[in-house]
Design a protein around this motif. Structure first.
Motif, mmCIF file in Angstrom:
data_model
loop_
_atom_site.group_PDB
_atom_site.id
_atom_site.type_symbol
_atom_site.label_atom_id
_atom_site.label_comp_id
_atom_site.label_asym_id
_atom_site.label_seq_id
_atom_site.Cartn_x
_atom_site.Cartn_y
_atom_site.Cartn_z
ATOM 1 N N LYS A 15 -22.102 37.600 0.437
ATOM 2 C CA LYS A 15 -20.979 37.629 1.374
ATOM 3 C C LYS A 15 -21.476 37.866 2.796
ATOM 4 C CE LYS A 15 -17.347 39.296 -1.771
ATOM 5 N NZ LYS A 15 -16.382 40.393 -2.012
ATOM 6 N N LEU A 16 -22.515 38.678 2.894
ATOM 7 C CA LEU A 16 -23.070 39.046 4.194
ATOM 8 C C LEU A 16 -23.627 37.830 4.938
ATOM 9 C CD1 LEU A 16 -23.674 41.544 5.983
ATOM 10 C CD2 LEU A 16 -25.861 41.749 4.793
ATOM 11 N N LYS A 17 -24.154 36.869 4.197
ATOM 12 C CA LYS A 17 -24.778 35.693 4.802
ATOM 13 C C LYS A 17 -23.798 34.865 5.631
ATOM 14 C CE LYS A 17 -28.199 35.247 1.083
ATOM 15 N NZ LYS A 17 -28.616 34.437 -0.099
ATOM 16 N N THR A 18 -22.527 34.870 5.245
ATOM 17 C CA THR A 18 -21.536 34.041 5.949
ATOM 18 C C THR A 18 -20.487 34.874 6.687
ATOM 19 O OG1 THR A 18 -20.215 33.912 3.912
ATOM 20 C CG2 THR A 18 -21.808 32.144 4.310
ATOM 21 N N ALA A 19 -20.681 36.191 6.705
ATOM 22 C CA ALA A 19 -19.679 37.075 7.318
ATOM 23 C C ALA A 19 -19.735 37.030 8.839
ATOM 24 C CB ALA A 19 -19.897 38.500 6.842
ATOM 25 N N GLY A 20 -18.575 37.230 9.458
ATOM 26 C CA GLY A 20 -18.523 37.361 10.902
ATOM 27 C C GLY A 20 -18.992 38.745 11.310
ATOM 28 N N ASP A 21 -19.141 38.989 12.607
ATOM 29 C CA ASP A 21 -19.681 40.257 13.095
ATOM 30 C C ASP A 21 -18.879 41.465 12.612
ATOM 31 O OD1 ASP A 21 -21.705 38.952 14.372
ATOM 32 O OD2 ASP A 21 -20.722 38.918 16.337
ATOM 33 N N ALA A 22 -17.564 41.369 12.646
ATOM 34 C CA ALA A 22 -16.724 42.503 12.245
ATOM 35 C C ALA A 22 -16.904 42.830 10.768
ATOM 36 C CB ALA A 22 -15.260 42.194 12.552
ATOM 37 N N ASP A 23 -16.908 41.797 9.935
ATOM 38 C CA ASP A 23 -17.064 42.010 8.495
ATOM 39 C C ASP A 23 -18.495 42.386 8.131
ATOM 40 O OD1 ASP A 23 -14.403 41.417 8.018
ATOM 41 O OD2 ASP A 23 -14.798 39.280 7.724
ATOM 42 N N LYS A 24 -19.438 41.906 8.918
ATOM 43 C CA LYS A 24 -20.847 42.165 8.615
ATOM 44 C C LYS A 24 -21.164 43.658 8.633
ATOM 45 C CE LYS A 24 -25.536 40.752 9.878
ATOM 46 N NZ LYS A 24 -26.377 39.962 10.799
ATOM 47 N N ALA A 25 -20.676 44.354 9.631
ATOM 48 C CA ALA A 25 -20.944 45.798 9.722
ATOM 49 C C ALA A 25 -20.360 46.538 8.522
ATOM 50 C CB ALA A 25 -20.357 46.347 11.015
ATOM 51 N N THR A 26 -19.157 46.139 8.114
ATOM 52 C CA THR A 26 -18.516 46.781 6.960
ATOM 53 C C THR A 26 -19.307 46.520 5.691
ATOM 54 O OG1 THR A 26 -16.327 46.542 7.961
ATOM 55 C CG2 THR A 26 -16.406 46.904 5.582
ATOM 56 N N LEU A 27 -19.752 45.284 5.502
ATOM 57 C CA LEU A 27 -20.532 44.930 4.316
ATOM 58 C C LEU A 27 -21.883 45.645 4.287
ATOM 59 C CD1 LEU A 27 -19.786 41.095 4.177
ATOM 60 C CD2 LEU A 27 -19.177 42.767 2.416
ATOM 61 N N GLU A 28 -22.546 45.696 5.439
ATOM 62 C CA GLU A 28 -23.844 46.392 5.510
ATOM 63 C C GLU A 28 -23.697 47.863 5.149
ATOM 64 O OE1 GLU A 28 -26.783 44.252 8.647
ATOM 65 O OE2 GLU A 28 -25.142 45.387 9.541
ATOM 66 N N ARG A 29 -22.629 48.456 5.611
ATOM 67 C CA ARG A 29 -22.399 49.877 5.317
ATOM 68 C C ARG A 29 -22.131 50.070 3.822
ATOM 69 N NH1 ARG A 29 -21.946 53.533 9.246
ATOM 70 N NH2 ARG A 29 -21.423 51.993 10.852
ATOM 71 N N GLN A 30 -21.387 49.138 3.225
ATOM 72 C CA GLN A 30 -21.125 49.199 1.796
ATOM 73 C C GLN A 30 -22.420 49.114 0.998
ATOM 74 O OE1 GLN A 30 -17.636 46.112 1.764
ATOM 75 N NE2 GLN A 30 -17.614 47.109 -0.220
#
Length: 283
Positions: free
Chosen positions: A79-94
């Motif tokens: 999911k992280l590979k195609t995520a936008g900047d806002a979602d990327k930070a949330t995914l990385e933290r998860q």
């Protein structure tokens, strides 16, 4: 396996490997040599390895965790590979939190480092730094250790820029400096300053005790670990206390501390190695 059991198991590995396989070079002899480096603000002599990154450490760490957890992480990575900047930070933290929950600090630290570079928040810098220090402690891969130290130093320095009085950041930086090898006395000085301000600081006391052992100052180490145990009975300080007593020839005290380690672990199989130490002392 429960997270608590995983953490205890990892702690045993860290105890054995960190104490004997990863020596701090010349703590007692390094004072004169490092004083000039410390004054000049020299960096640790270790270097980062470009091949040690979030992808490589994540791949190797997945082998050591439950398959279902590894699958969960892989799904989030995709999911992280195609995520936008806002979602990327949330995914990385998860992802970072999941890695930390299964006692795999290296991949967690890389994710927190990326988050910190974007957020410049002290909590993220501290999480990254602590993760890299823990990764160094668990690793016996010299090609990886340099990367962990360099990143830990960077993270804690950034935390100190944001909050110069942070004892947590000073402690982490002190540990990283000693582990790095080039500025051990500057690292020790940072830790001693933390203890001066907070005599019961857990991380500073634990690391000062461990570094005292490595430089052969076992009486001093005993006092550090006893102070920690008086606050809370934990596996690491009890194990190091036992080792310090053993080095001092205090067999009765060492055996008692080893027995306490077994009680805390609560796992007969994990305590078998401890039984070997006790048996040796009783000869």
């Amino acid at each position: 396996m429960k997270v608590k059991q995983i953490v205890v198991g990892v702690a045993v590995v860290a105890i054995m490997g960190y104490l004997y396989s990863l020596p701090v070079k010349g703590l007692s002899q390094a004072k004169a040599a490092t004083r000039g480096q410390a004054a000049a603000g020299a960096a640790p002599m270790v270097k980062a390895n470009a091949n040690i990154n979030v992808a490589t450490v994540s791949a190797s760490a997945k082998v050591n965790i439950d398959a279902s957890v590894a699958k969960q992480i892989s799904t989030l990575e995709n999911k992280l590979k195609t995520a936008g900047d806002a979602d990327k930070a949330t995914l990385e933290r998860q992802i970072a939190k999941i890695w930390a929950s299964v006692a795999q600090p290296a991949p967690a630290a890389f994710y927190y480092l990326d988050i910190a570079h974007k957020s410049n928040a002290i909590a993220d810098w501290l999480d990254a730094g602590k993760g890299f220090n823990a990764a160094y402690k668990l690793s016996q891969d010299t090609s990886a250790q340099g990367t962990y130290i360099v990143n830990a130093v960077d993270a804690f320095k950034n935390a100190i820029k944001l909050q110069p009085a942070s004892l947590e950041a000073k402690t982490g930086l002190g540990v990283a400096y000693v582990n790095g090898g080039a500025m051990p006395m500057q690292g020790i000085a940072l830790l001693l300053d933390v203890v001066k301000q907070d005599p019961n600081n857990h991380d500073a006391l634990l690391n000062l005790g461990m570094f005292a052992m490595k430089s052969g100052q076992y009486e001093k180490a005993v006092e550090r670990f006893k102070t920690l145990i008086a606050q809370k009975e934990e596996l690491e300080p009890y194990f190091y206390l036992a080792e310090s007593y053993k080095q001092l020839g205090k067999k009765k005290e060492a055996i008692a501390a080893y027995e306490k380690c077994k009680d805390i672990m609560g796992d007969p199989s994990a305590g078998q190695r401890i039984d070997e130490y006790i048996k040796e002392l009783k000869k």
